[in-house]
Scaffold this motif. Sequence first.
Motif, PDB file in Angstrom:
ATOM      1  N   TYR A   1       0.832  -1.191   0.000  1.00  0.00           N
ATOM      2  CA  TYR A   1       0.000   0.000   0.000  1.00  0.00           C
ATOM      3  C   TYR A   1       0.873   1.249   0.000  1.00  0.00           C
ATOM      4  O   TYR A   1       1.824   1.349   0.783  1.00  0.00           O
ATOM      5  CB  TYR A   1      -0.893   0.037   1.237  1.00  0.00           C
ATOM      6  CG  TYR A   1      -1.878  -1.094   1.309  1.00  0.00           C
ATOM      7  CD1 TYR A   1      -1.566  -2.278   1.974  1.00  0.00           C
ATOM      8  CD2 TYR A   1      -3.139  -0.988   0.726  1.00  0.00           C
ATOM      9  CE1 TYR A   1      -2.465  -3.328   2.047  1.00  0.00           C
ATOM     10  CE2 TYR A   1      -4.053  -2.027   0.796  1.00  0.00           C
ATOM     11  CZ  TYR A   1      -3.705  -3.190   1.449  1.00  0.00           C
ATOM     12  OH  TYR A   1      -4.601  -4.223   1.521  1.00  0.00           O
TER      13      TYR A   1
ATOM     14  N   ALA B   1       1.012   5.235   0.875  1.00  0.00           N
ATOM     15  CA  ALA B   1       0.346   5.998   1.910  1.00  0.00           C
ATOM     16  C   ALA B   1       0.958   7.384   2.010  1.00  0.00           C
ATOM     17  O   ALA B   1       2.099   7.617   1.589  1.00  0.00           O
ATOM     18  CB  ALA B   1       0.458   5.266   3.241  1.00  0.00           C
TER      19      ALA B   1
ATOM     20  N   TRP C   1      -1.646   5.554   8.546  1.00  0.00           N
ATOM     21  CA  TRP C   1      -1.494   6.711   7.680  1.00  0.00           C
ATOM     22  C   TRP C   1      -2.830   7.407   7.465  1.00  0.00           C
ATOM     23  O   TRP C   1      -3.881   6.774   7.495  1.00  0.00           O
ATOM     24  CB  TRP C   1      -0.935   6.280   6.321  1.00  0.00           C
ATOM     25  CG  TRP C   1       0.457   5.749   6.397  1.00  0.00           C
ATOM     26  CD1 TRP C   1       0.828   4.488   6.783  1.00  0.00           C
ATOM     27  CD2 TRP C   1       1.657   6.437   6.068  1.00  0.00           C
ATOM     28  NE1 TRP C   1       2.194   4.369   6.718  1.00  0.00           N
ATOM     29  CE2 TRP C   1       2.725   5.541   6.282  1.00  0.00           C
ATOM     30  CE3 TRP C   1       1.934   7.726   5.618  1.00  0.00           C
ATOM     31  CZ2 TRP C   1       4.055   5.903   6.071  1.00  0.00           C
ATOM     32  CZ3 TRP C   1       3.262   8.075   5.398  1.00  0.00           C
ATOM     33  CH2 TRP C   1       4.309   7.175   5.622  1.00  0.00           C
TER      34      TRP C   1
ATOM     35  N   ARG D   1      -4.286   6.404   2.138  1.00  0.00           N
ATOM     36  CA  ARG D   1      -3.693   5.186   1.614  1.00  0.00           C
ATOM     37  C   ARG D   1      -4.371   4.804   0.305  1.00  0.00           C
ATOM     38  O   ARG D   1      -5.518   5.194   0.061  1.00  0.00           O
ATOM     39  CB  ARG D   1      -3.820   4.018   2.590  1.00  0.00           C
ATOM     40  CG  ARG D   1      -5.229   3.783   3.073  1.00  0.00           C
ATOM     41  CD  ARG D   1      -5.340   2.568   3.940  1.00  0.00           C
ATOM     42  NE  ARG D   1      -5.458   1.349   3.155  1.00  0.00           N
ATOM     43  CZ  ARG D   1      -5.620   0.158   3.677  1.00  0.00           C
ATOM     44  NH1 ARG D   1      -5.615  -0.009   4.985  1.00  0.00           N
ATOM     45  NH2 ARG D   1      -5.737  -0.893   2.906  1.00  0.00           N
TER      46      ARG D   1
END
Length: 123
Positions: free
Chosen positions: A93, A95, A110, A113
């Motif tokens: 991912y 972020a 975060w 994302r």
Amino acid sequence: QVELVESGGGSVQAGGSLRLSCVSSEIIVRRCMGWFRQAPGKDPEGVATMVRDGVTSFADSVKGRFTISKDNARNTLYLQMSSLKPEDTAMYYCAARRSGDVDCRLSTDWYYRGQGTQVTVSS
């Protein structure tokens, strides 16, 4: 609202390389951005963060194998992954922190994302 769109995941054999890309809808030049990953059945793991050149952090598990970079003109964050191992298999991912947030430590928490891109490394 910052939108992040990842690409570049795929399947690769151990020892191979992949480059993940993350296009942001907002400028990234001074924004803390990073990557984290989650393997099936495991907790998320922070992988790398970057504010600007020279201000980066990496998980011990990827140091020396992964690099993180920004193309500010394209509002794109990259994760170059080399010497991949089966244990790198995960959903990755992209972020980002909110503009002005100064904490850029490794994290799995975060403000923004992306949807993730799958990386599969076979032995």
